[in-house]
Design a protein around this motif. Structure first.
Motif, PDB file in Angstrom:
ATOM      1  N   THR A   1      -5.061  -4.540 -22.116  1.00 17.59           N
ATOM      2  CA  THR A   1      -6.129  -5.405 -21.619  1.00 17.59           C
ATOM      3  C   THR A   1      -5.649  -6.844 -21.488  1.00 17.59           C
ATOM      4  OG1 THR A   1      -7.850  -4.002 -22.584  1.00 17.59           O
ATOM      5  CG2 THR A   1      -8.437  -6.283 -22.122  1.00 17.59           C
TER       6      THR A   1
ATOM      7  N   GLY B   1      -2.720  -6.856 -18.685  1.00 14.93           N
ATOM      8  CA  GLY B   1      -3.168  -6.478 -17.347  1.00 14.93           C
ATOM      9  C   GLY B   1      -4.107  -7.493 -16.741  1.00 14.93           C
TER      10      GLY B   1
ATOM     11  N   GLY C   1     -13.114   2.232 -10.288  1.00 12.11           N
ATOM     12  CA  GLY C   1     -12.527   2.480 -11.599  1.00 12.11           C
ATOM     13  C   GLY C   1     -13.451   3.283 -12.490  1.00 12.11           C
TER      14      GLY C   1
ATOM     15  N   LEU D   1      -4.911   4.268 -14.581  1.00 12.43           N
ATOM     16  CA  LEU D   1      -4.290   3.048 -15.098  1.00 12.43           C
ATOM     17  C   LEU D   1      -2.877   2.868 -14.537  1.00 12.43           C
ATOM     18  CD1 LEU D   1      -5.362   2.845 -18.864  1.00 12.43           C
ATOM     19  CD2 LEU D   1      -5.988   1.309 -17.003  1.00 12.43           C
TER      20      LEU D   1
ATOM     21  N   THR E   1      -3.414   1.573 -10.887  1.00 14.92           N
ATOM     22  CA  THR E   1      -3.980   0.227 -10.743  1.00 14.92           C
ATOM     23  C   THR E   1      -3.045  -0.844 -11.298  1.00 14.92           C
ATOM     24  OG1 THR E   1      -5.244   0.609 -12.792  1.00 14.92           O
ATOM     25  CG2 THR E   1      -6.375   1.000 -10.705  1.00 14.92           C
ATOM     26  N   LEU E   2      -2.464  -0.599 -12.461  1.00 19.26           N
ATOM     27  CA  LEU E   2      -1.560  -1.593 -13.040  1.00 19.26           C
ATOM     28  C   LEU E   2      -0.278  -1.717 -12.221  1.00 19.26           C
ATOM     29  CD1 LEU E   2      -1.991  -0.783 -16.851  1.00 19.26           C
ATOM     30  CD2 LEU E   2      -2.808  -2.815 -15.641  1.00 19.26           C
TER      31      LEU E   2
ATOM     32  N   THR F   1      -9.213  -1.761 -13.458  1.00 26.63           N
ATOM     33  CA  THR F   1      -8.679  -1.453 -14.792  1.00 26.63           C
ATOM     34  C   THR F   1      -9.722  -1.609 -15.895  1.00 26.63           C
ATOM     35  OG1 THR F   1      -7.945  -3.728 -15.273  1.00 26.63           O
ATOM     36  CG2 THR F   1      -6.417  -2.303 -14.059  1.00 26.63           C
TER      37      THR F   1
ATOM     38  N   LEU G   1      -9.921   0.845 -19.244  1.00 27.30           N
ATOM     39  CA  LEU G   1      -9.437   0.211 -20.465  1.00 27.30           C
ATOM     40  C   LEU G   1     -10.523   0.189 -21.536  1.00 27.30           C
ATOM     41  CD1 LEU G   1      -7.314  -2.763 -19.070  1.00 27.30           C
ATOM     42  CD2 LEU G   1      -6.477  -0.822 -20.400  1.00 27.30           C
TER      43      LEU G   1
ATOM     44  N   ALA H   1       1.413  -7.696 -15.524  1.00 26.85           N
ATOM     45  CA  ALA H   1       0.859  -6.405 -15.112  1.00 26.85           C
ATOM     46  C   ALA H   1       1.881  -5.285 -15.305  1.00 26.85           C
ATOM     47  CB  ALA H   1       0.405  -6.469 -13.653  1.00 26.85           C
TER      48      ALA H   1
ATOM     49  N   LEU I   1       1.662  -1.881 -17.611  1.00 29.35           N
ATOM     50  CA  LEU I   1       1.994  -0.534 -17.148  1.00 29.35           C
ATOM     51  C   LEU I   1       2.962   0.144 -18.117  1.00 29.35           C
ATOM     52  CD1 LEU I   1       2.035   1.754 -15.071  1.00 29.35           C
ATOM     53  CD2 LEU I   1       3.779   0.471 -13.805  1.00 29.35           C
TER      54      LEU I   1
ATOM     55  N   ALA J   1       1.041   1.381 -20.975  1.00 25.53           N
ATOM     56  CA  ALA J   1       0.260   2.575 -20.623  1.00 25.53           C
ATOM     57  C   ALA J   1       1.137   3.821 -20.678  1.00 25.53           C
ATOM     58  CB  ALA J   1      -0.352   2.406 -19.229  1.00 25.53           C
TER      59      ALA J   1
END
Length: 417
Positions: A208, A211, A255, A267, A270-271, A305, A309, A364, A368, A371
């Motif tokens: 969070t 990103g 999302g 995720l 998007t990331l 995101t 998240l 970002a 990722l 993630a």
């Protein structure tokens, strides 16, 4: 979706408006109080830090009462802070009003996320969270431009009184539409804090920070970038922000829809997409149409995101989600403040107004990477935890081994089978 979500979205609309409308009103407020623009900027920083501190503080204080009552108290605090800002005789009082209003921000979205998720079936929870956050995104399309226009026309104090009025409507809607949800039995502060021992909860919060920090690394300095690099007129920045807000609305809804189906792949997409778009912004910032499209995409990918998240934190802290959910809202604001500060350092160091875009891309991309790490931990946990079927097979095998051993013992003792 139940009507109670609309009441939560209305409260989110007021909170989103008061958070961002200050940016367009800083020159007027600074002039009225006789302070510099950088000094007036403390009204932005102070609010963000108030959210970070207020999210866990207000949530802990609210563990003794029902969630609906806590939401009502938070909206009352929000209203009081905006009225104090509107009537402030000095800059210090104005800053105090901003901080009072900010204390409601994190806990409202944190507790509201838990309430929203509890109002619908399990497979619709991310969509319900997204519905509440729609109020925040729509605020950037309607509330912030309208509040800026009213503030520049009738005075910034009128804007804050109107925002307080939105808070009153949100309070009334929550009182009327949100059901009375009893406080969960046996929930104590230690129980809520235990969620932070879960590595997956901490990884989600770090995602969070990084990103969403990537988004604000670029957007914080959008005005000088668009006017000095792209060549837009100052008057064009308003509709560029509206474009960014439209992207936020669309990304948030998409999302919420797809996070209920495949959260982690969403995720990744998007990331990863956000990192690429932010890196490209250093090039597209030199072309007006391309820059406008990029601003929209940053809003869409950035807010796509948010539901996954927030849901990731709720899922991983399922036994004690309230505090973790609120702290994750503070994490969004921590990312905002951190990225804005680092981006300012780059610009002050002579790197140029597009330099924060590279910073945003790096943040970002880091999110990722986290993630992917989180998913790897999930797979490792799944491999180390036997399934129910495997457990039955193992139990049958163990039973057969025991029976065979018993026969061997009887044969050795000369007993009949």
């Amino acid at each position: 979706m139940p009507l109670a979500l609309l009441a939560l979205a209305l409260g989110a609309f007021g909170i989103g408006t008061t958070e961002f409308v200050i940016i367009g009103l800083l020159p007027d407020i600074a002039g009225d109080f006789g302070v510099s623009i950088p000094t007036a900027g403390f009204l932005v920083t102070g609010y963000a830090l108030g959210v970070v501190a207020g999210a866990p503080l207000m949530t802990v204080l609210g563990t003794k009462i029902s969630r609906k009552r806590m939401l009502l108290l938070l909206m009352g605090l929000f209203i009081a802070g905006n009225v104090l800002s509107a009537l402030a005789p000095t800059f210090a009082v104005m800053l105090a009003g901003r901080i009072v209003a900010s204390l409601a921000h994190g806990a409202f979205f944190g507790i509201g996320s838990v309430v929203a998720a509890g109002l619908v079936a399990a497979e619709k929870r991310a969509g319900a969270i997204a519905m509440m956050f729609t109020g925040l995104t729509v605020a950037n399309v309607i509330g912030v431009p309208l509040g800026t226009f009213v503030g520049q026309s009738a005075g910034w104090r009128v804007t804050f009184l109107i925002v307080a009025g939105f808070g009153v409507l949100g309070l009334a809607g929550i009182a009327r539409l949100v059901p009375e949800i009893p406080r969960p039995e046996g929930v104590r502060l230690g129980h809520e804090l235990a969620a932070f021992r879960n590595a997956q909860v901490l990884l989600a919060m770090a995602m969070t920070v990084l990103g969403f920090g990537g988004v604000f690394a670029a957007i914080t300095y959008l005005t000088p970038m668009m006017t000095k690099v792209t060549g837009y007129a100052d008057s064009s920045v308003t509709w560029l922000l509206v474009l960014f807000g439209l992207g936020m609305v669309g990304g948030n809804l998409l999302g919420g829809r797809y996070a209920d189906r495949r959260l982690m792949p969403l995720l990744y997409a998007t990331l990863g997409g956000l990192a690429v778009v932010l890196a490209l912004f250093t090039v597209t910032a030199h072309n007006k149409p391309a820059a406008a499209v990029t601003v929209f995409l940053i809003g869409a990918l950035g807010f796509a995101t948010v539901p996954p998240l927030q849901k990731r934190v709720l899922d991983q802290a399922s036994g004690a989600p309230t505090l973790a959910s609120a702290v994750n809202i503070g994490a969004f604001n921590l990312g905002n403040a951190l990225a804005a500060w680092l981006g300012g350092l780059l610009i002050s160091g002579g790197a140029g107004y597009t330099a924060p875009n590279w910073l945003g891309a790096a943040l970002a991309a880091s999110a990722l990477a986290l993630a992917l790490t989180s998913s790897a931990l999930d797979r490792r946990t799944d491999r180390s935890t036997p399934s129910a079927k495997d457990a039955v097979v193992d139990a049958d095998a163990s039973t057969e081994v025991a029976r065979s051993a018993a026969r061997d013992v009887r044969e050795a003792a000369g007993s009949p089978r």
